[in-house]
Design a protein around this motif. Structure first.
Motif, PDB file in Angstrom:
ATOM      1  N   GLU A 479       0.866  -1.114   0.028  1.00  0.00           N
ATOM      2  CA  GLU A 479      -0.003  -0.122  -0.137  1.00  0.00           C
ATOM      3  C   GLU A 479       0.737   1.232  -0.102  1.00  0.00           C
ATOM      4  OE1 GLU A 479      -3.643   1.885   2.704  1.00  0.00           O
ATOM      5  OE2 GLU A 479      -2.510   0.376   3.391  1.00  0.00           O
ATOM      6  N   ILE A 480       2.058   1.175   0.681  1.00  0.00           N
ATOM      7  CA  ILE A 480       2.685   2.546   0.714  1.00  0.00           C
ATOM      8  C   ILE A 480       3.788   2.229  -0.525  1.00  0.00           C
ATOM      9  CG2 ILE A 480       4.604   3.458   2.012  1.00  0.00           C
ATOM     10  CD1 ILE A 480       3.308   2.194   4.577  1.00  0.00           C
ATOM     11  N   ASN A 517       9.193  -0.456   9.321  1.00  0.00           N
ATOM     12  CA  ASN A 517       8.798  -0.378  10.756  1.00  0.00           C
ATOM     13  C   ASN A 517       7.338   0.334  10.718  1.00  0.00           C
ATOM     14  OD1 ASN A 517      10.909  -0.577  12.799  1.00  0.00           O
ATOM     15  ND2 ASN A 517      12.010   0.951  11.692  1.00  0.00           N
ATOM     16  N   ILE A 518       6.875   1.292   9.918  1.00  0.00           N
ATOM     17  CA  ILE A 518       5.423   1.403   9.882  1.00  0.00           C
ATOM     18  C   ILE A 518       4.570   0.195   9.507  1.00  0.00           C
ATOM     19  CG2 ILE A 518       3.821   2.959   8.930  1.00  0.00           C
ATOM     20  CD1 ILE A 518       5.974   5.281   8.644  1.00  0.00           C
ATOM     21  N   ALA A 519       4.816  -0.457   8.605  1.00  0.00           N
ATOM     22  CA  ALA A 519       3.973  -1.399   7.918  1.00  0.00           C
ATOM     23  C   ALA A 519       3.736  -2.554   9.086  1.00  0.00           C
ATOM     24  CB  ALA A 519       4.569  -1.990   6.827  1.00  0.00           C
ATOM     25  N   VAL A 520       4.912  -3.027   9.717  1.00  0.00           N
ATOM     26  CA  VAL A 520       4.830  -3.824  11.018  1.00  0.00           C
ATOM     27  C   VAL A 520       3.793  -3.162  11.867  1.00  0.00           C
ATOM     28  CG1 VAL A 520       6.059  -4.800  12.717  1.00  0.00           C
ATOM     29  CG2 VAL A 520       7.243  -4.985  10.692  1.00  0.00           C
ATOM     30  N   LEU A 521       3.861  -2.160  12.384  1.00  0.00           N
ATOM     31  CA  LEU A 521       2.993  -1.876  13.545  1.00  0.00           C
ATOM     32  C   LEU A 521       1.636  -1.655  13.005  1.00  0.00           C
ATOM     33  CD1 LEU A 521       5.297   0.673  15.563  1.00  0.00           C
ATOM     34  CD2 LEU A 521       5.107  -1.726  15.814  1.00  0.00           C
ATOM     35  N   LEU A 566      -1.699   6.341   6.823  1.00  0.00           N
ATOM     36  CA  LEU A 566      -1.583   6.742   8.265  1.00  0.00           C
ATOM     37  C   LEU A 566      -2.810   7.580   8.305  1.00  0.00           C
ATOM     38  CD1 LEU A 566       1.828   8.353   8.832  1.00  0.00           C
ATOM     39  CD2 LEU A 566       1.167   5.915   9.402  1.00  0.00           C
ATOM     40  N   ILE A 567      -3.249   8.297   7.771  1.00  0.00           N
ATOM     41  CA  ILE A 567      -4.769   8.929   8.037  1.00  0.00           C
ATOM     42  C   ILE A 567      -5.816   8.042   7.713  1.00  0.00           C
ATOM     43  CG2 ILE A 567      -6.263  10.703   6.962  1.00  0.00           C
ATOM     44  CD1 ILE A 567      -3.944  12.283   6.025  1.00  0.00           C
ATOM     45  N   GLN A 581      -5.905   6.001  17.467  1.00  0.00           N
ATOM     46  CA  GLN A 581      -5.427   7.505  17.384  1.00  0.00           C
ATOM     47  C   GLN A 581      -3.907   7.265  16.747  1.00  0.00           C
ATOM     48  OE1 GLN A 581      -4.833   9.219  21.262  1.00  0.00           O
ATOM     49  NE2 GLN A 581      -5.181  11.212  20.375  1.00  0.00           N
ATOM     50  N   ILE A 582      -3.527   8.348  16.014  1.00  0.00           N
ATOM     51  CA  ILE A 582      -2.478   8.409  15.463  1.00  0.00           C
ATOM     52  C   ILE A 582      -1.791   9.781  15.495  1.00  0.00           C
ATOM     53  CG2 ILE A 582      -0.851   7.981  13.397  1.00  0.00           C
ATOM     54  CD1 ILE A 582      -2.855   5.956  12.356  1.00  0.00           C
TER      55      ILE A 582
END
Length: 621
Positions: A479-480, A517-521, A566-567, A581-582
């Motif tokens: 996606e990213i 890192n972001i995709a894992v979380l 993220l949004i 919440q981000i």
């Protein structure tokens, strides 16, 4: 998924003024150039919860108090902590239920078993505290799946968690490690240790038997039986002697009582003899005085009749007129009257003398009788003392010595029996130990079976969870960055592979590692939405996710997709209906306005701490 976690306000006493930053909505962007305080502000958000850090951020260190107002599963809480040091206490207040007592918990435990602020937060999140080897799960570990820091987002996997920390963390969050499995693992380890110990002891005794160190069992058994009989005889003799000694001690006590009575009689008789002797001496003195008085009277009368000299000094008396006394010069009475008075005086003096003689004679008899009585009681006391001492010396003391000797003999035989029992046990230990080894082996097999069954059940769950997590991870990576063809998460150590490359084998730093890192979380939270047993707070703090991406070309497109990911991720609600919440930190302002997204713009003229709004309403409102 774990209970919802939403930050409402961050309040801080900064330069003697209470200020705050509000985080309304589920998506908040802190934007601004370097040195505007946005990264420090983001890092400080969770600091009030009791995170343990070696250092404190400079801006936070200038705050007397930092305070976070947040919600967990709909309950509003307030956490207050001093910004001056990394230790101290965290004060938690339940704002939803004021009746709930305030809690003051230490950042660092000072004694075993003490609940810390971090332990309290983990309890609110529903995360079980676990331990594996030297690693004990803490809030600082869970923080790595809640926040990606600017310094490590593009360089280290999950902020640099060690392999052991990473495995423990994800096994707990995915419920692959729980107290039941820990119990089965520990029981299997304990059973294996007991089996190994039993085998080791059996081998040692086998070697001792081969070397002749172990005694012959029959010889030891015969010696043990003979010693036991001797001990029984010694105890019986000891009991008999002790009984005789008790009788003798009673007789000695009687003799001592007789002596004590005789000694008291002796004391009383001696006292009476002393009193009689004193009275006799007084009577003798009185007799002496009476004899002296009568002798004086007789001598005076004799001298008066022999001449005209003074009866007092013996000198010649002067001439007196007729009718006057030649000695006192007074008118003399008739001679007959004078003689009568003189006879009365002599008679009284003689009576005093006779009475004194009689008193002395009586007291002589009394004193003699008292002295005789004292002598008799003295002899009786002396005889009683001698009888007691002779009995003690000739009868009681020898019996006491005999009893002590028999007691010592009995105790010595008792110890010898104990030693022989140990030798007898050693001599027959091989058979016992062989049975012990078989029993421990059966115990080990049963414990291994239960542990393996527990492992199998969890391994099946592990494979299924990690297979699904890898699918979700790949979907988030693509996606990213659609150029990536494959992505997966290792089921054993939770490391990542993206297009066949491990995290550390990706680019030196920058975009690819940031995406991983972001995709894992994000995918972990996607998994938690599908699997209710996966416990992870639906909250994510990301500092500088666009680090390493350019402002044009493919990097610009990737940045746009990352922001959009993220949004939109915040739209997925948690189990209690609260969204995800981000909070994100970026250098540049958002390229456009997004519905539901709040942007806090910072600059050198509007810094996070220095220019935050003042609190006018009551803190925590």
């Amino acid at each position: 998924m774990g209970p919802s976690f939403v930050i409402e306000r961050f309040e801080f006493l900064y330069k003697n003024q209470w200020r705050f930053r509000a985080y309304t909505g589920l998506v908040t962007f802190l934007t601004g150039p370097s040195d505007s305080g946005k990264s420090t502000g983001a890092e400080s958000l969770l600091y009030a919860l009791g995170l343990t850090r070696g250092t404190v951020m400079p801006e936070v260190r200038t705050c007397d108090v930092v305070r976070l107002v947040f919600r967990v599963a709909g309950t509003r809480w307030q956490a207050s902590r001093s910004g001056r040091s990394s230790g101290g206490q965290v004060i938690f207040q339940n704002l939803t239920d004021p009746r709930d007592p305030e809690r003051s918990l230490p950042v660092h435990a000072s004694k075993a078993g003490e609940t810390t602020a971090g332990d309290f937060i983990l309890e609110l999140f529903g995360i079980q505290p676990m331990r594996s080897g030297a690693v004990t799960l803490s809030l600082s570990h869970v923080y790595r799946v809640m926040a990606l820091g600017q310094a490590t987002i593009g360089t280290e996997y999950l902020g640099g968690l060690s392999k052991a920390e990473r495995i423990l963390l994800f096994e707990v969050l995915l419920r692959l490690r729980d107290t039941e499995l820990d119990r089965l693992e520990n029981e299997a380890d304990d059973a294996a240790n007991r089996h190994s110990k039993a085998k080791r002891l059996l081998n040692q005794f086998n070697k001792m038997r081969e070397s002749g160190v172990l005694p012959d069992a029959e010889a030891v058994r015969a010696q043990h039986a003979a010693t036991t009989r001797a001990h029984q005889d010694a105890v019986r003799t000891w009991d008999e002697a002790n009984a005789a000694y008790s009788v003798m001690a009673g007789e000695h006590g009687r003799l001592n009582a007789v002596y004590e009575v005789a000694d008291r009689d002796r004391s009383r008789a001696r006292k009476k003899a002393d009193e009689a002797a004193a009275l006799l001496r007084a009577a003798a003195q009185e007799l002496g005085r009476a004899q002296g008085h009568l002798s004086g009277l007789l001598a005076a009368a004799a001298k008066k009749d022999t001449g005209k000299d003074c009866s007092h000094c013996g000198q010649a008396l002067p001439e007196r007129d007729p009718g006057l006394c030649p000695q006192c010069a007074q008118t003399c009475a008739q001679e007959s009257g004078h003689n009568e008075r003189q006879q009365d005086v002599f008679a009284r003096a003689q009576a005093e003398l006779d009475r004194a003689v009689m008193v002395r004679t009586t007291r002589e008899d009394t004193a003699r009788a008292a002295a005789d009585a004292a002598g008799r009681t003295e002899a009786a006391a002396r005889n009683a003392l001698n009888a007691r001492d002779i009995y003690e010396k000739q009868t009681l003391t020898p019996q006491r010595t005999l009893v002590h000797g028999l007691e010592k003999t009995a105790h010595g035989l008792s110890k010898e029996i104990e030693q022989l029992a140990v030798r007898l046990e050693e001599a027959g230990y091989l058979a016992l130990q062989e049975r012990e080894v078989k029993a421990r082996e059966q115990e080990k097999k049963a414990a291994d079976h239960e542990r393996d069954a527990g492992r199998k059940m969890r391994e099946e769950r592990r494979e299924a969870l990690l297979r699904r997590w890898s699918e979700l991870f790949q979907a988030r990576v693509r996606e990213i960055d659609p150029s990536k063809s494959s992505a997966s998460i290792n089921a054993r150590d939770f490391s990542t592979l993206v297009d066949g490359k491990a995290f550390e084998d990706s680019a030196v730093a920058g975009g690819p590692k940031t995406v991983t890192n972001i995709a894992v979380l994000l995918s972990l939270r996607d998994l938690a939405r599908e699997e209710a047993t996966v416990t992870v707070p639906p909250f994510l703090l990301i500092d500088s996710p666009l680090s390493g991406f350019g402002a044009q070309g493919l990097d610009e497109q990737t940045s746009g997709r990352l922001l959009k990911t993220l949004i939109t991720a915040a739209d997925d609600p948690s189990l209690d209906g609260t969204g995800f919440q981000i909070i994100t930190v970026t250098n540049d302002p958002l390229p456009q306005a997004y519905p539901g997204v709040r942007e806090i713009r910072l600059s050198h003229q509007h810094r996070y701490f220095d220019h935050a709004p003042l609190i006018e309403e009551p803190p925590g409102a």
